[in-house]
Motif scaffolding. Structure first.
Motif, mmCIF file in Angstrom:
data_model
loop_
_atom_site.group_PDB
_atom_site.id
_atom_site.type_symbol
_atom_site.label_atom_id
_atom_site.label_comp_id
_atom_site.label_asym_id
_atom_site.label_seq_id
_atom_site.Cartn_x
_atom_site.Cartn_y
_atom_site.Cartn_z
ATOM 1 N N THR A 122 0.630 -1.293 0.331
ATOM 2 C CA THR A 122 0.273 -0.552 -0.334
ATOM 3 C C THR A 122 0.069 1.251 0.143
ATOM 4 O O THR A 122 0.914 2.363 -1.123
ATOM 5 N N LEU A 123 1.945 1.039 0.995
ATOM 6 C CA LEU A 123 2.818 2.337 1.009
ATOM 7 C C LEU A 123 3.140 2.814 -0.522
ATOM 8 O O LEU A 123 3.593 3.874 -0.933
ATOM 9 N N PHE A 124 3.640 1.576 -1.265
ATOM 10 C CA PHE A 124 4.022 2.343 -2.265
ATOM 11 C C PHE A 124 3.009 2.032 -3.543
ATOM 12 O O PHE A 124 4.252 1.859 -5.079
ATOM 13 N N LEU A 125 1.947 2.016 -3.597
ATOM 14 C CA LEU A 125 1.000 2.053 -4.280
ATOM 15 C C LEU A 125 0.546 3.084 -4.629
ATOM 16 O O LEU A 125 -0.334 3.821 -5.729
ATOM 17 N N ASN A 165 2.928 11.294 -1.152
ATOM 18 C CA ASN A 165 3.626 10.048 -0.923
ATOM 19 C C ASN A 165 5.355 10.212 -1.456
ATOM 20 O O ASN A 165 5.412 9.887 -2.549
ATOM 21 N N GLU A 166 5.891 11.131 -0.451
ATOM 22 C CA GLU A 166 6.903 10.678 -1.544
ATOM 23 C C GLU A 166 8.286 9.790 -1.536
ATOM 24 O O GLU A 166 8.898 9.687 -2.344
ATOM 25 N N LEU A 167 7.735 8.520 -0.387
ATOM 26 C CA LEU A 167 8.806 7.643 -0.598
ATOM 27 C C LEU A 167 8.917 7.239 -2.644
ATOM 28 O O LEU A 167 9.409 6.386 -3.044
ATOM 29 N N LEU A 168 7.654 7.270 -2.965
ATOM 30 C CA LEU A 168 7.410 7.463 -4.923
ATOM 31 C C LEU A 168 8.572 7.606 -5.339
ATOM 32 O O LEU A 168 8.535 7.616 -6.391
ATOM 33 N N THR A 169 8.780 9.151 -4.484
ATOM 34 C CA THR A 169 10.554 9.803 -5.807
ATOM 35 C C THR A 169 10.974 8.704 -5.515
ATOM 36 O O THR A 169 12.410 9.021 -5.922
ATOM 37 N N HIS A 170 11.568 7.775 -4.854
ATOM 38 C CA HIS A 170 12.759 6.689 -4.573
ATOM 39 C C HIS A 170 12.887 5.618 -5.768
ATOM 40 O O HIS A 170 12.002 5.078 -5.647
ATOM 41 N N ASP A 171 14.411 5.075 -5.723
ATOM 42 C CA ASP A 171 13.947 4.513 -6.359
ATOM 43 C C ASP A 171 15.152 3.676 -6.256
ATOM 44 O O ASP A 171 15.759 3.172 -5.294
ATOM 45 N N LEU A 172 15.416 2.539 -7.608
ATOM 46 C CA LEU A 172 16.473 1.390 -7.221
ATOM 47 C C LEU A 172 17.401 1.363 -8.766
ATOM 48 O O LEU A 172 16.779 0.535 -9.450
ATOM 49 N N LEU A 193 10.015 1.725 -7.274
ATOM 50 C CA LEU A 193 9.998 1.268 -5.910
ATOM 51 C C LEU A 193 8.266 1.074 -6.205
ATOM 52 O O LEU A 193 7.912 0.322 -5.667
ATOM 53 N N GLY A 194 8.027 2.106 -6.862
ATOM 54 C CA GLY A 194 6.190 2.195 -6.630
ATOM 55 C C GLY A 194 5.227 1.728 -8.018
ATOM 56 O O GLY A 194 4.120 1.520 -8.409
ATOM 57 N N THR A 195 6.323 0.391 -9.174
ATOM 58 C CA THR A 195 5.939 0.365 -10.313
ATOM 59 C C THR A 195 5.993 -1.299 -9.786
ATOM 60 O O THR A 195 7.335 -2.185 -9.741
ATOM 61 N N VAL A 205 5.610 -10.639 -9.571
ATOM 62 C CA VAL A 205 5.573 -10.086 -10.895
ATOM 63 C C VAL A 205 4.236 -8.358 -10.413
ATOM 64 O O VAL A 205 4.593 -8.030 -11.354
ATOM 65 N N PHE A 206 3.178 -9.041 -9.106
ATOM 66 C CA PHE A 206 2.217 -8.202 -9.737
ATOM 67 C C PHE A 206 2.475 -6.679 -8.384
ATOM 68 O O PHE A 206 1.480 -5.949 -8.483
ATOM 69 N N VAL A 207 3.958 -7.027 -7.683
ATOM 70 C CA VAL A 207 3.483 -6.121 -6.160
ATOM 71 C C VAL A 207 4.978 -5.314 -6.878
ATOM 72 O O VAL A 207 5.688 -5.167 -7.459
ATOM 73 N N PRO A 208 4.545 -3.920 -6.150
ATOM 74 C CA PRO A 208 5.458 -2.892 -6.531
ATOM 75 C C PRO A 208 6.996 -3.760 -6.298
ATOM 76 O O PRO A 208 7.116 -4.145 -5.603
ATOM 77 N N LEU A 209 7.616 -3.100 -6.864
ATOM 78 C CA LEU A 209 9.163 -2.914 -6.712
ATOM 79 C C LEU A 209 9.498 -3.127 -5.549
ATOM 80 O O LEU A 209 10.345 -4.205 -5.046
ATOM 81 N N ALA A 210 8.481 -2.171 -3.705
ATOM 82 C CA ALA A 210 9.856 -2.339 -2.503
ATOM 83 C C ALA A 210 8.837 -3.640 -2.024
ATOM 84 O O ALA A 210 9.144 -4.810 -1.392
ATOM 85 N N ALA A 211 8.110 -3.914 -2.693
ATOM 86 C CA ALA A 211 7.854 -5.614 -1.629
ATOM 87 C C ALA A 211 8.509 -6.412 -2.426
ATOM 88 O O ALA A 211 8.148 -7.830 -1.708
#
Length: 248
Positions: free
Chosen positions: A120-123, A132-139, A144-146, A214-220
């Protein structure tokens, strides 16, 4: 109706968001835009560390089930024509040994809320009414939200997301295969759980985490990857500490 606007759920999400963003801020000087990913890894390690006692109980339960295998085979032969009595006797045997045929499910169930919160946090673009500032981060450039499915079917296409998600899923598949080979279920003659179909389904379950990722945000997905690696290492260590009988 937005269930995430419901008071208790919104409060839990806001608290989790505050904790994760605070941890990300602490890690940002070292990790940069990957700070949230690093925070997710640390949270995963913390959760798994807290579940070590549960893992020990699971290893003991596996050892007990293996020890009971000859007695279960005897029950199968004795009550082969009476399924109801066989079921009663089997459950009584587990009860007498203070274990259960379903022992070992607790680690999965205990982690479900954590995965749900991370999902939920990354969705969502907003948490408890704020951005939601967490969505501005990546790896490594992958948001992380995709999720991989979202990127492939609704776009926009992102090579970093494809590569990072692919690497995480590949790791999960490799771990699942190693786990399947090392930790084969103990077969009991004529047991429904030992039928080819059931054993095939149990083997397929090892790969379910990779499918789910495959179906959850990259963070999950990152949480799931760290979890399966930790679980494999922990089970190997605990199997040495609580070995199965050499003959079952």
């Amino acid at each position: 109706m937005d269930i995430y606007a419901f008071g208790p759920i919104a409060a839990i999400l806001d608290a989790a968001y505050g904790a994760l963003t605070a941890l990300s801020a602490l890690l940002e000087p070292l990790a940069g835009t990957a700070a949230s990913a690093a925070a997710v890894i640390l949270v995963t390690l913390l959760v798994r560390a807290l579940l070590i006692p549960v893992g020990i109980s699971q290893a003991k339960a596996e050892q007990t089930r293996a020890r009971l295998a000859p007695r279960l085979r005897e029950l199968q032969k004795r009550h082969k024509k009476n399924p109801e009595k066989l079921q009663r006797e089997t459950m009584q045997l587990y009860k007498d040994e203070n274990t259960s045929p379903f022992a070992g499910c607790l680690p999965v169930l205990a982690q479900a809320p954590v995965i749900g919160i991370l999902y939920t946090l990354f969705l969502r673009t907003d948490i408890a009414g704020h951005a939601n500032e967490l969505l501005t981060h990546d790896l490594f450039g992958a948001s992380l939200g995709t999720s991989l499915v979202t990127m492939l079917f609704t776009g926009p296409f992102s090579l970093p997301t494809l590569v990072v998600s692919g690497v995480l899923i590949a790791i999960m598949i490799v771990v699942a295969e190693i786990t399947r080979r090392i930790f084969r279920p103990v077969a009991v003659d004529d047991s429904p759980m030992s039928s080819p179909g059931m054993l095939g389904m149990m083997n397929a379950l090892h790969y379910l985490t990779a499918v789910f990722a495959v179906f959850v945000p990259l963070a999950a997905g990152l949480y799931l990857t760290v979890t399966v690696v930790w679980t494999l290492v922990q089970r190997v260590i605990l199997r040495r500490r609580y070995p199965l009988p050499t003959s079952v």
